[in-house]
Design a protein around this motif. Structure first.
Motif, PDB file in Angstrom:
ATOM      1  N   ASP A 108       0.845  -1.188   0.000  1.00  0.00           N
ATOM      2  CA  ASP A 108       0.000   0.000   0.000  1.00  0.00           C
ATOM      3  C   ASP A 108       0.882   1.239   0.000  1.00  0.00           C
ATOM      4  OD1 ASP A 108      -2.002   1.820   0.212  1.00  0.00           O
ATOM      5  OD2 ASP A 108      -2.276   1.557   2.362  1.00  0.00           O
ATOM      6  N   GLY A 109       0.802   2.032  -1.036  1.00  0.00           N
ATOM      7  CA  GLY A 109       1.662   3.201  -1.161  1.00  0.00           C
ATOM      8  C   GLY A 109       1.331   4.320  -0.204  1.00  0.00           C
ATOM      9  N   SER A 110       0.134   4.311   0.381  1.00  0.00           N
ATOM     10  CA  SER A 110      -0.242   5.385   1.295  1.00  0.00           C
ATOM     11  C   SER A 110       0.345   5.203   2.686  1.00  0.00           C
ATOM     12  CB  SER A 110      -1.765   5.477   1.408  1.00  0.00           C
ATOM     13  OG  SER A 110      -2.294   4.274   1.944  1.00  0.00           O
ATOM     14  N   ASN A 111       0.817   4.003   2.998  1.00  0.00           N
ATOM     15  CA  ASN A 111       1.431   3.731   4.295  1.00  0.00           C
ATOM     16  C   ASN A 111       2.899   3.385   4.108  1.00  0.00           C
ATOM     17  OD1 ASN A 111      -1.045   3.998   5.661  1.00  0.00           O
ATOM     18  ND2 ASN A 111      -1.591   1.891   5.125  1.00  0.00           N
ATOM     19  N   PRO A 112       3.777   3.931   4.945  1.00  0.00           N
ATOM     20  CA  PRO A 112       5.205   3.622   4.803  1.00  0.00           C
ATOM     21  C   PRO A 112       5.481   2.150   5.069  1.00  0.00           C
ATOM     22  CG  PRO A 112       4.783   4.817   6.841  1.00  0.00           C
ATOM     23  CD  PRO A 112       3.496   4.837   6.061  1.00  0.00           C
ATOM     24  N   GLN A 113       6.311   1.550   4.208  1.00  0.00           N
ATOM     25  CA  GLN A 113       6.640   0.144   4.356  1.00  0.00           C
ATOM     26  C   GLN A 113       7.799  -0.016   5.333  1.00  0.00           C
ATOM     27  OE1 GLN A 113       7.383  -1.552   0.548  1.00  0.00           O
ATOM     28  NE2 GLN A 113       5.368  -1.123  -0.262  1.00  0.00           N
ATOM     29  N   LYS A 114       7.696  -1.019   6.197  1.00  0.00           N
ATOM     30  CA  LYS A 114       8.743  -1.270   7.166  1.00  0.00           C
ATOM     31  C   LYS A 114       9.914  -2.022   6.546  1.00  0.00           C
ATOM     32  CE  LYS A 114       5.469  -1.402  11.008  1.00  0.00           C
ATOM     33  NZ  LYS A 114       4.929  -2.198  12.150  1.00  0.00           N
ATOM     34  N   LYS A 115       9.645  -2.772   5.505  1.00  0.00           N
ATOM     35  CA  LYS A 115      10.712  -3.534   4.872  1.00  0.00           C
ATOM     36  C   LYS A 115      11.110  -2.861   3.557  1.00  0.00           C
ATOM     37  CE  LYS A 115       7.305  -6.472   2.546  1.00  0.00           C
ATOM     38  NZ  LYS A 115       6.859  -7.853   2.292  1.00  0.00           N
ATOM     39  N   GLN A 116      12.061  -3.479   2.871  1.00  0.00           N
ATOM     40  CA  GLN A 116      12.512  -2.925   1.596  1.00  0.00           C
ATOM     41  C   GLN A 116      11.381  -2.965   0.576  1.00  0.00           C
ATOM     42  OE1 GLN A 116      15.873  -4.959  -0.034  1.00  0.00           O
ATOM     43  NE2 GLN A 116      16.133  -3.538  -1.733  1.00  0.00           N
ATOM     44  N   LYS A 117      11.258  -1.905  -0.182  1.00  0.00           N
ATOM     45  CA  LYS A 117      10.157  -1.783  -1.131  1.00  0.00           C
ATOM     46  C   LYS A 117      10.297  -2.812  -2.263  1.00  0.00           C
ATOM     47  CE  LYS A 117       9.296   3.130  -0.324  1.00  0.00           C
ATOM     48  NZ  LYS A 117       7.970   2.920   0.277  1.00  0.00           N
ATOM     49  N   ASN A 118       9.166  -3.274  -2.730  1.00  0.00           N
ATOM     50  CA  ASN A 118       9.136  -4.253  -3.805  1.00  0.00           C
ATOM     51  C   ASN A 118       7.882  -4.030  -4.638  1.00  0.00           C
ATOM     52  OD1 ASN A 118       9.881  -6.386  -5.398  1.00  0.00           O
ATOM     53  ND2 ASN A 118       9.569  -7.971  -3.859  1.00  0.00           N
ATOM     54  N   ILE A 119       7.755  -4.766  -5.730  1.00  0.00           N
ATOM     55  CA  ILE A 119       6.622  -4.630  -6.646  1.00  0.00           C
ATOM     56  C   ILE A 119       5.763  -5.889  -6.566  1.00  0.00           C
ATOM     57  CG2 ILE A 119       5.923  -4.378  -9.048  1.00  0.00           C
ATOM     58  CD1 ILE A 119       7.140  -1.866  -7.913  1.00  0.00           C
ATOM     59  N   LEU A 120       4.457  -5.694  -6.551  1.00  0.00           N
ATOM     60  CA  LEU A 120       3.506  -6.800  -6.616  1.00  0.00           C
ATOM     61  C   LEU A 120       2.996  -6.911  -8.051  1.00  0.00           C
ATOM     62  CD1 LEU A 120       1.707  -8.982  -5.265  1.00  0.00           C
ATOM     63  CD2 LEU A 120       0.027  -7.162  -4.841  1.00  0.00           C
ATOM     64  N   ARG A 121       3.255  -8.035  -8.676  1.00  0.00           N
ATOM     65  CA  ARG A 121       2.749  -8.303 -10.038  1.00  0.00           C
ATOM     66  C   ARG A 121       1.488  -9.157  -9.931  1.00  0.00           C
ATOM     67  NH1 ARG A 121       6.240  -8.113 -14.831  1.00  0.00           N
ATOM     68  NH2 ARG A 121       8.095  -6.894 -14.316  1.00  0.00           N
ATOM     69  N   ILE A 122       0.382  -8.608 -10.424  1.00  0.00           N
ATOM     70  CA  ILE A 122      -0.903  -9.298 -10.373  1.00  0.00           C
ATOM     71  C   ILE A 122      -1.252  -9.796 -11.775  1.00  0.00           C
ATOM     72  CG2 ILE A 122      -3.350  -9.082  -9.797  1.00  0.00           C
ATOM     73  CD1 ILE A 122      -2.603  -6.745  -7.973  1.00  0.00           C
ATOM     74  N   GLY A 123      -1.477 -11.082 -11.889  1.00  0.00           N
ATOM     75  CA  GLY A 123      -1.877 -11.674 -13.157  1.00  0.00           C
ATOM     76  C   GLY A 123      -3.233 -12.357 -13.028  1.00  0.00           C
TER      77      GLY A 123
ATOM     78  N   TYR B 127     -13.343  -1.192 -12.035  1.00  0.00           N
ATOM     79  CA  TYR B 127     -13.315   0.116 -11.386  1.00  0.00           C
ATOM     80  C   TYR B 127     -12.697   0.027  -9.990  1.00  0.00           C
ATOM     81  CZ  TYR B 127     -15.038   4.579  -9.557  1.00  0.00           C
ATOM     82  OH  TYR B 127     -15.115   5.828  -8.988  1.00  0.00           O
ATOM     83  N   VAL B 128     -13.130  -0.982  -9.214  1.00  0.00           N
ATOM     84  CA  VAL B 128     -12.588  -1.144  -7.860  1.00  0.00           C
ATOM     85  C   VAL B 128     -11.127  -1.572  -7.921  1.00  0.00           C
ATOM     86  CG1 VAL B 128     -12.838  -2.402  -5.686  1.00  0.00           C
ATOM     87  CG2 VAL B 128     -14.870  -1.685  -6.958  1.00  0.00           C
ATOM     88  N   LEU B 129     -10.794  -2.438  -8.866  1.00  0.00           N
ATOM     89  CA  LEU B 129      -9.416  -2.899  -8.993  1.00  0.00           C
ATOM     90  C   LEU B 129      -8.469  -1.748  -9.299  1.00  0.00           C
ATOM     91  CD1 LEU B 129      -7.327  -5.197  -9.204  1.00  0.00           C
ATOM     92  CD2 LEU B 129      -7.948  -5.409 -11.623  1.00  0.00           C
ATOM     93  N   ARG B 130      -8.861  -0.871 -10.190  1.00  0.00           N
ATOM     94  CA  ARG B 130      -8.004   0.271 -10.505  1.00  0.00           C
ATOM     95  C   ARG B 130      -7.818   1.169  -9.293  1.00  0.00           C
ATOM     96  NH1 ARG B 130      -8.414   3.282 -16.167  1.00  0.00           N
ATOM     97  NH2 ARG B 130      -9.675   4.652 -14.885  1.00  0.00           N
ATOM     98  N   GLY B 131      -8.850   1.305  -8.477  1.00  0.00           N
ATOM     99  CA  GLY B 131      -8.702   2.088  -7.260  1.00  0.00           C
ATOM    100  C   GLY B 131      -7.690   1.488  -6.297  1.00  0.00           C
ATOM    101  N   LEU B 132      -7.640   0.148  -6.219  1.00  0.00           N
ATOM    102  CA  LEU B 132      -6.654  -0.512  -5.369  1.00  0.00           C
ATOM    103  C   LEU B 132      -5.245  -0.343  -5.914  1.00  0.00           C
ATOM    104  CD1 LEU B 132      -8.505  -3.872  -4.540  1.00  0.00           C
ATOM    105  CD2 LEU B 132      -8.119  -1.953  -3.001  1.00  0.00           C
ATOM    106  N   LEU B 133      -5.100  -0.407  -7.228  1.00  0.00           N
ATOM    107  CA  LEU B 133      -3.771  -0.332  -7.834  1.00  0.00           C
ATOM    108  C   LEU B 133      -3.189   1.073  -7.769  1.00  0.00           C
ATOM    109  CD1 LEU B 133      -4.236  -2.528 -11.037  1.00  0.00           C
ATOM    110  CD2 LEU B 133      -3.268  -3.195  -8.835  1.00  0.00           C
ATOM    111  N   ARG B 134      -4.035   2.084  -7.865  1.00  0.00           N
ATOM    112  CA  ARG B 134      -3.542   3.457  -7.953  1.00  0.00           C
ATOM    113  C   ARG B 134      -2.745   3.870  -6.715  1.00  0.00           C
ATOM    114  NH1 ARG B 134      -4.338   3.178 -12.688  1.00  0.00           N
ATOM    115  NH2 ARG B 134      -5.462   4.679 -14.007  1.00  0.00           N
ATOM    116  N   THR B 135      -3.069   3.301  -5.587  1.00  0.00           N
ATOM    117  CA  THR B 135      -2.389   3.682  -4.338  1.00  0.00           C
ATOM    118  C   THR B 135      -1.459   2.583  -3.859  1.00  0.00           C
ATOM    119  OG1 THR B 135      -4.248   2.836  -3.033  1.00  0.00           O
ATOM    120  CG2 THR B 135      -4.284   5.176  -3.639  1.00  0.00           C
ATOM    121  N   SER B 136      -0.975   1.751  -4.757  1.00  0.00           N
ATOM    122  CA  SER B 136      -0.113   0.644  -4.344  1.00  0.00           C
ATOM    123  C   SER B 136       1.038   0.476  -5.313  1.00  0.00           C
ATOM    124  CB  SER B 136      -0.920  -0.662  -4.259  1.00  0.00           C
ATOM    125  OG  SER B 136      -1.394  -1.029  -5.546  1.00  0.00           O
TER     126      SER B 136
END
Length: 423
Positions: A241-256, A285-294
């Motif tokens: 979640d991009g709106s909350n600071p990550q405690k660990k090293q940043k990484n990318i989630l690939r959703i297929g 519509y909901v999926l794009r909302g989740l992705l935009r902030t992550s």
């Protein structure tokens, strides 16, 4: 400016004057330099994520689709926080291969995967991922293919239409050590140790238990509700979640997501011509909302050729960021057409995202075809469009036909008759 102030005797006063003057008149070179602000430090941390790079157009963070040629067509790669929709070919052969390239690229770069399907077990899909190719092997394969077509290309180089000479060249093979993305051998499977070392989450619809989401149950099918809940939990619990600071090293989630919209997901959009599209469009519509902030990127394959209602296809396209269509020649008249004998299908770049805007970009690159070689999936410009003034008609000619017409003018009339019969 400190270097100027310490260069030689007597340079200190000159250097201090330059430094004082530069405070008021900051040059463009200094503006482009790194800053010590918090925003720039966070930006540098984002850029340092493995398998990512900033876009040269807008600075948006990009990931590779797993196919460097497709990255080039999409403006450098797939933007983080966006949805890439792949319109499946008729028999879902080549679209599933692109789907596996996308997942394989995530494993090579150490990204976390989320694989969702209602047809195949995600564990089985990962076992079918293609093996990565070493740079030397990739260059060898491309050199062999280039050698086979060198003679034909040299003969038609001066005879292609003028407008094609202005198009950018498609980088089919590796051009430098700084290239983005990797190449894969479609004839081999990814080593088991790489798959076991990767981190992934699987969503197999028949095995998932019912769950709830803060959406009215009547607005979404049961499969879509559970999938959105699963994606949402993964994004928040794993720290994407991009709106909350990550405690660990940043990484990318690939959703297929495979075969979205098919009846296997409980959706009747492909079964009836006037089916209710509210469930599918609401999901996107909901999926794009989740992705935009992550820190995530999503690839969806969808059998749009089964959807009879064009209005529904238009809504699905508008709710996707990037749309790529695959048109296979299998089972069509083009499969036996000599003009397309060197290719396996056409690829259509229907939509490219323009982030933070209400409109999207349409790619100006047309006439693209793909072919699956023994090892590599390649995208190339198809044969050129040329015009013959005597009849005032335009025909799509292969490179061999260009060469024949150039060798002997008398062949023109014979080939013209053949073309009329074909069309």
């Amino acid at each position: 400016m400190a270097a100027v102030a310490t260069c030689g005797t007597g340079a200190g006063s000159t250097g201090s004057m330059v430094a004082a003057g530069s405070k008021n008149n900051v040059t463009s070179f200094q503006r482009r330099g790194p800053r010590a602000s918090g925003s720039d430090s966070s930006y540098s941390r984002l850029v340092s994520i493995a398998g990512t790079r900033p876009s040269v157009r807008n600075g948006q963070l990009l990931v590779s689709t797993g196919l460097p040629a497709l990255d080039q067509l999409l403006g450098g790669g797939l933007a983080v926080g966006t949805v890439l929709l792949i319109e499946e070919d008729k028999y879902n052969i080549y679209s599933s291969l692109l789907f596996k390239y996308f997942l394989a690229e995530g494993i090579i770069n150490g990204h976390t995967l989320l694989v969702a399907s209602a047809k195949e077990d995600p564990a089985d899909i990962l076992q079918e991922l293609p093996a990565p190719l070493l740079d030397d092997n990739v260059k060898k394969d491309f050199d062999e293919d280039a050698c086979n077509h060198k003679t034909a290309e040299s003969n038609i180089k001066m005879k292609i239409a003028w407008r094609y000479q202005l198009l950018p060249k498609m980088e089919a093979g590796p051009v430098s050590s700084s290239r983005f993305g990797h190449y894969y051998d479609a004839s081999k499977k990814m080593p088991q140790e790489l798959i076991e070392a990767s981190k992934w989450h699987g969503f197999f619809f028949p095995e998932k238990s019912s769950s709830t989401l803060n959406i009215e149950p009547c607005s979404l099918t049961h499969g879509y509700i559970k999938l959105l809940q699963f994606i949402q939990n993964t994004i928040y619990e794993e720290g994407f979640d991009g709106s909350n600071p990550q405690k660990k090293q940043k990484n990318i989630l690939r959703i297929g997501i495979q075969n979205l919209g098919s009846p296997l997901w409980g959706d009747d959009i492909c079964c009836t011509e006037n089916g209710n599209s509210h469930s599918l469009t609401k999901f996107l519509y909901v999926l794009r909302g989740l992705l935009r902030t992550s820190l995530s990127a999503c690839m969806i394959t969808m059998p749009t050729h089964l959807i009879q209602n064009k209005a529904i296809i238009s809504r699905v396209t508008n709710l996707s960021d990037t749309v790529v269509g695959l048109e296979s020649f299998i089972g069509s008249e083009r499969e036996t057409n000599p003009l397309y004998k060197d290719y396996h299908g056409l690829i259509h770049i229907r939509q490219i995202p323009r982030l933070n805007n209400l409109i999207y970009d349409v790619s100006d690159v047309k006439d693209l075809a793909f072919k699956l070689k023994r090892k590599l999936f390649t995208i190339e410009y198809i044969t050129k469009l040329t015009s013959y003034g005597m009849q005032g008609q335009k025909y799509l000619l292969s490179g061999h036909l260009h060469r024949k017409l150039a060798i002997n003018r008398s062949h023109y009339f014979k080939e013209l008759k053949i073309l009329k019969k074909i069309y």
